[in-house]
Structures are given as structure tokens and as C-alpha cells.
Design a protein around this motif. Structure first.
Motif, PDB file in Angstrom:
ATOM      1  N   THR A 216       0.840  -1.199   0.000  1.00  0.00           N
ATOM      2  CA  THR A 216       0.000   0.000   0.000  1.00  0.00           C
ATOM      3  C   THR A 216       0.875   1.249   0.000  1.00  0.00           C
ATOM      4  O   THR A 216       2.085   1.177   0.203  1.00  0.00           O
ATOM      5  CB  THR A 216      -0.899   0.033   1.253  1.00  0.00           C
ATOM      6  OG1 THR A 216      -0.071  -0.048   2.428  1.00  0.00           O
ATOM      7  CG2 THR A 216      -1.887  -1.128   1.271  1.00  0.00           C
ATOM      8  N   ARG A 217       0.236   2.410  -0.185  1.00  0.00           N
ATOM      9  CA  ARG A 217       0.975   3.673  -0.127  1.00  0.00           C
ATOM     10  C   ARG A 217       1.102   4.190   1.299  1.00  0.00           C
ATOM     11  O   ARG A 217       1.939   5.055   1.560  1.00  0.00           O
ATOM     12  CB  ARG A 217       0.280   4.730  -0.995  1.00  0.00           C
ATOM     13  CG  ARG A 217       0.427   4.513  -2.482  1.00  0.00           C
ATOM     14  CD  ARG A 217       0.107   5.786  -3.265  1.00  0.00           C
ATOM     15  NE  ARG A 217      -1.229   6.291  -3.020  1.00  0.00           N
ATOM     16  CZ  ARG A 217      -2.302   5.948  -3.738  1.00  0.00           C
ATOM     17  NH1 ARG A 217      -2.183   5.114  -4.737  1.00  0.00           N
ATOM     18  NH2 ARG A 217      -3.477   6.459  -3.466  1.00  0.00           N
ATOM     19  N   THR A 218       0.265   3.713   2.226  1.00  0.00           N
ATOM     20  CA  THR A 218       0.334   4.176   3.609  1.00  0.00           C
ATOM     21  C   THR A 218       0.286   2.987   4.558  1.00  0.00           C
ATOM     22  O   THR A 218      -0.278   1.938   4.237  1.00  0.00           O
ATOM     23  CB  THR A 218      -0.823   5.130   3.960  1.00  0.00           C
ATOM     24  OG1 THR A 218      -2.046   4.374   4.058  1.00  0.00           O
ATOM     25  CG2 THR A 218      -0.979   6.227   2.920  1.00  0.00           C
ATOM     26  N   VAL A 219       0.851   3.179   5.743  1.00  0.00           N
ATOM     27  CA  VAL A 219       0.836   2.136   6.760  1.00  0.00           C
ATOM     28  C   VAL A 219      -0.582   1.908   7.268  1.00  0.00           C
ATOM     29  O   VAL A 219      -1.003   0.764   7.512  1.00  0.00           O
ATOM     30  CB  VAL A 219       1.781   2.505   7.910  1.00  0.00           C
ATOM     31  CG1 VAL A 219       1.745   1.437   9.005  1.00  0.00           C
ATOM     32  CG2 VAL A 219       3.212   2.699   7.398  1.00  0.00           C
ATOM     33  N   THR A 220      -1.349   2.980   7.428  1.00  0.00           N
ATOM     34  CA  THR A 220      -2.711   2.847   7.932  1.00  0.00           C
ATOM     35  C   THR A 220      -3.573   2.035   6.984  1.00  0.00           C
ATOM     36  O   THR A 220      -4.423   1.247   7.424  1.00  0.00           O
ATOM     37  CB  THR A 220      -3.337   4.236   8.170  1.00  0.00           C
ATOM     38  OG1 THR A 220      -2.451   5.011   8.982  1.00  0.00           O
ATOM     39  CG2 THR A 220      -4.669   4.120   8.893  1.00  0.00           C
ATOM     40  N   ASP A 221      -3.374   2.206   5.676  1.00  0.00           N
ATOM     41  CA  ASP A 221      -4.113   1.385   4.718  1.00  0.00           C
ATOM     42  C   ASP A 221      -3.763  -0.089   4.868  1.00  0.00           C
ATOM     43  O   ASP A 221      -4.638  -0.967   4.748  1.00  0.00           O
ATOM     44  CB  ASP A 221      -3.819   1.844   3.288  1.00  0.00           C
ATOM     45  CG  ASP A 221      -4.747   2.941   2.820  1.00  0.00           C
ATOM     46  OD1 ASP A 221      -5.554   3.436   3.625  1.00  0.00           O
ATOM     47  OD2 ASP A 221      -4.668   3.318   1.636  1.00  0.00           O
ATOM     48  N   ALA A 222      -2.485  -0.387   5.119  1.00  0.00           N
ATOM     49  CA  ALA A 222      -2.092  -1.778   5.331  1.00  0.00           C
ATOM     50  C   ALA A 222      -2.780  -2.351   6.560  1.00  0.00           C
ATOM     51  O   ALA A 222      -3.243  -3.506   6.551  1.00  0.00           O
ATOM     52  CB  ALA A 222      -0.573  -1.885   5.467  1.00  0.00           C
ATOM     53  N   ALA A 223      -2.856  -1.559   7.631  1.00  0.00           N
ATOM     54  CA  ALA A 223      -3.533  -2.009   8.847  1.00  0.00           C
ATOM     55  C   ALA A 223      -5.021  -2.227   8.593  1.00  0.00           C
ATOM     56  O   ALA A 223      -5.608  -3.216   9.057  1.00  0.00           O
ATOM     57  CB  ALA A 223      -3.315  -0.990   9.963  1.00  0.00           C
ATOM     58  N   LEU A 224      -5.646  -1.324   7.857  1.00  0.00           N
ATOM     59  CA  LEU A 224      -7.056  -1.475   7.517  1.00  0.00           C
ATOM     60  C   LEU A 224      -7.275  -2.748   6.696  1.00  0.00           C
ATOM     61  O   LEU A 224      -8.236  -3.501   6.931  1.00  0.00           O
ATOM     62  CB  LEU A 224      -7.533  -0.251   6.734  1.00  0.00           C
ATOM     63  CG  LEU A 224      -8.962  -0.296   6.174  1.00  0.00           C
ATOM     64  CD1 LEU A 224      -9.989  -0.414   7.285  1.00  0.00           C
ATOM     65  CD2 LEU A 224      -9.231   0.942   5.312  1.00  0.00           C
ATOM     66  N   LEU A 225      -6.397  -3.002   5.751  1.00  0.00           N
ATOM     67  CA  LEU A 225      -6.506  -4.201   4.935  1.00  0.00           C
ATOM     68  C   LEU A 225      -6.357  -5.462   5.787  1.00  0.00           C
ATOM     69  O   LEU A 225      -7.076  -6.452   5.599  1.00  0.00           O
ATOM     70  CB  LEU A 225      -5.449  -4.162   3.831  1.00  0.00           C
ATOM     71  CG  LEU A 225      -5.427  -5.289   2.801  1.00  0.00           C
ATOM     72  CD1 LEU A 225      -6.790  -5.531   2.185  1.00  0.00           C
ATOM     73  CD2 LEU A 225      -4.397  -4.984   1.716  1.00  0.00           C
ATOM     74  N   LEU A 226      -5.446  -5.426   6.756  1.00  0.00           N
ATOM     75  CA  LEU A 226      -5.274  -6.576   7.646  1.00  0.00           C
ATOM     76  C   LEU A 226      -6.509  -6.826   8.500  1.00  0.00           C
ATOM     77  O   LEU A 226      -6.802  -7.980   8.850  1.00  0.00           O
ATOM     78  CB  LEU A 226      -4.049  -6.370   8.539  1.00  0.00           C
ATOM     79  CG  LEU A 226      -2.696  -6.544   7.851  1.00  0.00           C
ATOM     80  CD1 LEU A 226      -1.583  -6.057   8.747  1.00  0.00           C
ATOM     81  CD2 LEU A 226      -2.465  -8.001   7.459  1.00  0.00           C
ATOM     82  N   ASP A 227      -7.250  -5.767   8.837  1.00  0.00           N
ATOM     83  CA  ASP A 227      -8.497  -5.960   9.573  1.00  0.00           C
ATOM     84  C   ASP A 227      -9.413  -6.931   8.845  1.00  0.00           C
ATOM     85  O   ASP A 227     -10.214  -7.640   9.469  1.00  0.00           O
ATOM     86  CB  ASP A 227      -9.233  -4.620   9.741  1.00  0.00           C
ATOM     87  CG  ASP A 227      -8.640  -3.734  10.819  1.00  0.00           C
ATOM     88  OD1 ASP A 227      -7.909  -4.261  11.683  1.00  0.00           O
ATOM     89  OD2 ASP A 227      -8.904  -2.523  10.801  1.00  0.00           O
ATOM     90  N   VAL A 228      -9.300  -6.965   7.533  1.00  0.00           N
ATOM     91  CA  VAL A 228     -10.187  -7.805   6.720  1.00  0.00           C
ATOM     92  C   VAL A 228      -9.549  -9.152   6.380  1.00  0.00           C
ATOM     93  O   VAL A 228     -10.187 -10.199   6.497  1.00  0.00           O
ATOM     94  CB  VAL A 228     -10.578  -7.059   5.427  1.00  0.00           C
ATOM     95  CG1 VAL A 228     -11.333  -7.969   4.463  1.00  0.00           C
ATOM     96  CG2 VAL A 228     -11.422  -5.829   5.775  1.00  0.00           C
ATOM     97  N   ILE A 229      -8.284  -9.149   5.962  1.00  0.00           N
ATOM     98  CA  ILE A 229      -7.705 -10.394   5.429  1.00  0.00           C
ATOM     99  C   ILE A 229      -6.977 -11.241   6.465  1.00  0.00           C
ATOM    100  O   ILE A 229      -6.720 -12.429   6.214  1.00  0.00           O
ATOM    101  CB  ILE A 229      -6.755 -10.111   4.246  1.00  0.00           C
ATOM    102  CG1 ILE A 229      -5.536  -9.296   4.679  1.00  0.00           C
ATOM    103  CG2 ILE A 229      -7.499  -9.434   3.114  1.00  0.00           C
ATOM    104  CD1 ILE A 229      -4.469  -9.140   3.588  1.00  0.00           C
ATOM    105  N   ALA A 230      -6.641 -10.684   7.620  1.00  0.00           N
ATOM    106  CA  ALA A 230      -5.913 -11.452   8.646  1.00  0.00           C
ATOM    107  C   ALA A 230      -6.910 -12.272   9.459  1.00  0.00           C
ATOM    108  O   ALA A 230      -7.126 -12.039  10.649  1.00  0.00           O
ATOM    109  CB  ALA A 230      -5.095 -10.524   9.542  1.00  0.00           C
ATOM    110  N   GLN A 231      -7.511 -13.232   8.797  1.00  0.00           N
ATOM    111  CA  GLN A 231      -8.531 -14.085   9.396  1.00  0.00           C
ATOM    112  C   GLN A 231      -8.185 -15.541   9.105  1.00  0.00           C
ATOM    113  O   GLN A 231      -7.625 -15.857   8.057  1.00  0.00           O
ATOM    114  CB  GLN A 231      -9.905 -13.775   8.786  1.00  0.00           C
ATOM    115  CG  GLN A 231     -10.322 -12.323   8.816  1.00  0.00           C
ATOM    116  CD  GLN A 231     -10.717 -11.851  10.197  1.00  0.00           C
ATOM    117  OE1 GLN A 231     -10.996 -12.675  11.073  1.00  0.00           O
ATOM    118  NE2 GLN A 231     -10.727 -10.547  10.402  1.00  0.00           N
ATOM    119  N   PRO A 232      -8.543 -16.442  10.019  1.00  0.00           N
ATOM    120  CA  PRO A 232      -8.343 -17.867   9.725  1.00  0.00           C
ATOM    121  C   PRO A 232      -9.294 -18.329   8.628  1.00  0.00           C
ATOM    122  O   PRO A 232     -10.302 -17.680   8.341  1.00  0.00           O
ATOM    123  CB  PRO A 232      -8.648 -18.547  11.065  1.00  0.00           C
ATOM    124  CG  PRO A 232      -9.545 -17.594  11.788  1.00  0.00           C
ATOM    125  CD  PRO A 232      -9.130 -16.217  11.350  1.00  0.00           C
TER     126      PRO A 232
END
Length: 456
Positions: A216-232
Motif C-alpha cells: 500500500t501507499r500508507t501504513v494505515t491502509d495496510a492495517a485497515l486491509l489486515l483488519d479484513v484479510i488477517a482471518q483464519p
């Protein structure tokens, strides 16, 4: 709002959708237009489904107007590296040896993004089978650097990194089996994060080195994306339970008091003095922010022989996937590598995995003293097309399955980006993100600006 909607972060887009200041249709249309303009010059996407993307955007717009978004990323454009299955697209893996067969099911990260309402744009270019540090293939051609098309974009997630840098979708999903997120992120000046192994579930299984994560272009966007994809996911028996519900929480807590080991060479590498000087300056900023920084090497020898033997599994899997006829169609360098890796005996692979275990234990002990390890990503300035960037700092931490990121740190002698590499202990993903965010707040990451196509 800026006139160019493609320069907005995912966080900004969600805020604008919530107040109806912007529509997902406007944003998706602008993103697709930018892809049309830049694709002939940068060859970023392997495939884009314009009709489907606009249909997804219209459905998202209707949900936002009802005040009922589907999830955290409703209406945000996203791209997927073409090693991952996405329903409705072939998975060509950058190779002539793969069939042009449309996938009927999503990989876990694609499924999570679809459930969250993201607009799936298409598949980004990759090095062939992710086995090379160059996004230059006989199937798809060359994907050049976002800052200068005479230089490499790296690999194997080169398309994803260039897409993020050029505003061709704020959320990009890459994969990393030896640096394939962090290397292209470094040379294209974007943020690339390799989470702890299994944190982002994967299917089909791609071995114990393979991580999936954001570019991503920003760290916050990466964190937001992880909220969705970092799931079992039930299809990935190695994915851990979800122990973090909000990756953005306390992201701005800074690095005061954080114990950081800084290793310029890992104790055995030769690094260009100009690259070291850039990373030195970034590390000095961490000290200014209150981190406790010490020069310290983690104390292991070059683990290249270990990863070679471990990768023999990947070579055998590839032969099984494409057969002898397929091997004749792949890059000769990759074919020779596969043939070499297949020569490892079972005893040699067992020994390599024992040494891998020792390396992982050494790093766990190292992190009893230090919260984070910081190094360069590259050992040399970004090379011209046809030569892979030198990123030997990356792969050891696939062996240990630790979280690691590339953070934009400055520019080399040719004006090309240089990355700072930060490594956390296993499951210490948040500490890595917080350090990256602290540096980003101090000096926001630069992006290439193409005032007009005339410049191209």
C-alpha cells in the motif's frame, strides 16, 4: 478532496463514502481510467474486468446510500497478484505453462475482500511462479519501476508494488516466499508488509515460506486491509486464530522506549555505502523519536544453503503442477533452478530443516533482548531492467516465519527508492506496523507524480 481521486488512501475513501462526499462509482471509474492510461507504459495488470468492477462499485454505492455498507472496505478498489486465485479470473502465475482457465473459487484473502465489499479490479503481474526477483516474463512482458521505466520493479510482486505506487488501486495483495513483497515495495517506494506466517490464510497450500500480505501507499491502509484479510480459513490448517480485531488501534503509539537492534550487514553481507547512509539517516530518526537503538547483528551465518534445500519442495510441487511439457515452456533460468533443487536428497532436506529450526530459535532468543531488528532491504542501488535487485536481507525471515516490512527510507544515487527493513518477533506484527507508522508520520512517503502522459 484532491482532483485526482486515485491518490486518495483507502482510509480517506471510506471517510468520503460515509459522508457521501464521494461515490465508489466515481472512484472506481477514475481508477479504471488511470489503469487505461498507464497500462501501455507500465504493464501493471495481467487482467482487469472493467464491467465487473463497475458493477461492484454500483452495488457498493447503493449500500452506502442506504447507510448499510457491507464491510470495512466497501467500495475500495483492490488488486491481487496473479499467484492467488480470484473467482472469475485465470491464475496464470506469469507463465506460458499454465492454462487460461477461469477460477471458480476465491483464495482466502480474495474471499475476505469480497465479503467486505471491496471492488476487485483484477490480477497484477508477477514473476513466473514467483520464482524470480524480476517481473519480466515471456507470457506478460516487462513491468518497469514506478519511478523510472529504465529500471526494474523487482519481484515477484512487481505489478502490485507498481500499482500501489501509481494509484492503480490503493489496496494491493502480494505474496512473499523470500522477499517478494518487501523487495518490490522497497524499489518502488511503497509500504510492503509480510505478516507472521499464516496470519493471512492461503489456499492452495504453497509451503512453509509463503506469506500473503499488503502492499500500500500508507501504513494505515495496510492495517485497515489486515483488519479484513488477517482471518483464519478452514482451508488453511496453519492459519492461527484471529487475536487482533483492530490493527489500527494504537497504531500511532510511537516507538519511545522500544528496543531496536540495527544491523547494517547482518554480519556477513556487503552493502553499498550510499544505501547504508540512507538507512543510517532513517535509523537516526528512530532514536530522535525515543527508541533505544543499538548496533547489533543477530549472529547467524548466511542461510542461503538452508533456503535452497527447503525450496526443493517447491521445485517438486512445480514439476507436479505443470509436468515435463510445462517445464519446457518456462524461463530457462527457472527450469535450471528447478532441476538443481530437485537433486537434494531427503537427508539433506531434513538437515536443512534442523538448521532452520536452530535459526528460528536464535531469533527468538535475540528478540528476548530486542523488540525489533532493523536492516536495509537492498544491498545495492536499484538496477536497470533485466537485472534483479539485490535484496539479501529479506529471505532469512521467511525461514523463521517472522513479520517484516519494507518502509520507504529515501532515494539512491539514481533517484530510485531505498527501503528500510524492520523485522519483529513471531506474532509481533503490530510492533512492526507501529515503527513503520512512526517513520511515516515523521516523513510521509513520497509517490511518483505523472503530470501528463507526455512525460511517458
Amino acid at each position: 478532496m484532491p482532483q485526482d481521486l486515485t491518490q486518495l488512501s483507502a482510509v480517506d475513501l471510506i471517510a468520503a463514502y460515509r459522508t457521501t462526499a464521494l461515490s465508489p462509482v466515481e472512484v472506481t471509474t477514475a481508477t479504471l481510467q488511470r489503469i487505461r492510461e498507464l497500462q501501455p507504459h507500465y504493464n501493471v495488470y495481467r487482467a482487469v474486468d472493467v464491467e465487473s468492477a463497475l458493477a461492484q462499485a454500483k452495488a457498493s454505492e447503493a449500500r452506502w446510500l442506504r447507510g448499510a455498507p457491507l464491510g470495512l472496505l466497501d467500495g475500495v478498489p483492490a488488486g491481487f497478484k496473479d499467484l492467488l486465485h480470484v473467482q472469475g479470473f485465470p491464475t496464470r502465475k506469469g507463465s506460458l505453462a499454465t492454462p487460461d482457465t477461469v477460477q471458480q473459487a476465491d483464495s482466502p484473502p480474495a474471499a475476505r475482500l469480497r465479503e467486505a465489499g471491496a471492488v476487485i479490479l483484477g490480477k497484477t503481474q508477477t514473476a513466473e511462479f514467483g520464482l524470480k526477483g524480476l517481473t519480466e516474463t515471456r507470457l506478460a512482458g516487462v513491468t518497469p519501476n514506478a519511478w523510472d521505466r529504465q529500471y526494474v520493479s523487482g519481484g515477484s510482486s512487481g505489478g502490485a508494488a507498481v500499482a500501489a505506487a501509481l494509484g492503480l488501486g490503493p489496496l494491493q495483495i502480494g505474496t512473499d516466499g523470500g522477499g517478494s513483497i518487501r523487495a518490490p515495495a522497497a524499489v518502488n517506494g511503497v509500504f510492503g508488509f509480510k505478516p507472521t506466517f499464516g496470519r493471512v490464510a492461503g489456499y492452495p497450500h504453497n509451503g512453509s515460506l509463503f506469506h500473503i500480505g499488503p502492499i500500500t501507499r500508507t501504513v494505515t491502509d495496510a492495517a485497515l486491509l489486515l483488519d479484513v484479510i488477517a482471518q483464519p480459513d478452514v482451508r488453511d490448517w496453519q492459519s492461527p486464530p484471529n487475536d487482533i480485531r483492530d490493527w489500527k488501534e494504537n497504531l500511532d503509539s510511537g516507538v519511545k522506549g522500544v528496543r531496536i537492534a540495527y544491523s547494517r550487514t547482518l554480519g556477513y553481507l556487503k552493502v553499498d555505502p550510499g544505501v547504508v547512509a540512507i538507512v543510517d539517516r532513517a535509523v537516526a530518526r528512530l532514536s530522535e523519536l525515543g527508541a533505544i537503538v543499538e548496533d547489533a547483528d543477530p549472529g547467524f551465518d548466511d542461510p542461503s544453503p538452508i533456503i535452497d534445500a527447503v525450496n526443493s519442495e517447491r521445485a517438486i510441487r512445480l514439476r507436479s503442477e505443470i509436468g515435463a511439457a510445462g517445464l519446457e515452456l518456462i524461463d530457462p533460468d527457472i527450469r535450471r533452478r528447478v532441476e538443481r533443487l530437485e537433486r537434494y536428497t531427503l537427508a539433506e532436506v531434513v538437515e536443512a530443516n534442523e538448521r532452520r529450526t536452530e535459526l528460528a530459535i536464535r531469533m527468538r532468543r535475540f528478540h528476548q533482548k530486542y523488540d525489533l531488528l532493523v536492516t536495509p532491504v537492498q544491498s545495492q542501488p536499484v538496477p536497470r531492467l533485466g537485472t534483479p535487485p539485490q535484496t539479501p536481507f529479506a529471505f532469512p525471515f521467511n525461514l523463521t516465519q517472522q513479520p517484516a516490512a519494507s518502509i520507504p527510507a529515501g532515494f539512491d544515487v539514481n533517484g530510485l527508492p531505498v527501503g528500510l527493513h524492520v523485522v519483529g518477533p513471531q506474532y509481533g506484527d503490530l510492533a512492526v506496523l507501529r515503527l513503520a507508522r512512526a517513520l511515516e508520520q515523521l516523513q510521509p512517503f513520497a509517490t511518483p507524480h505523472l503530470e501528463s502522459l507526455g512525460r511517458l
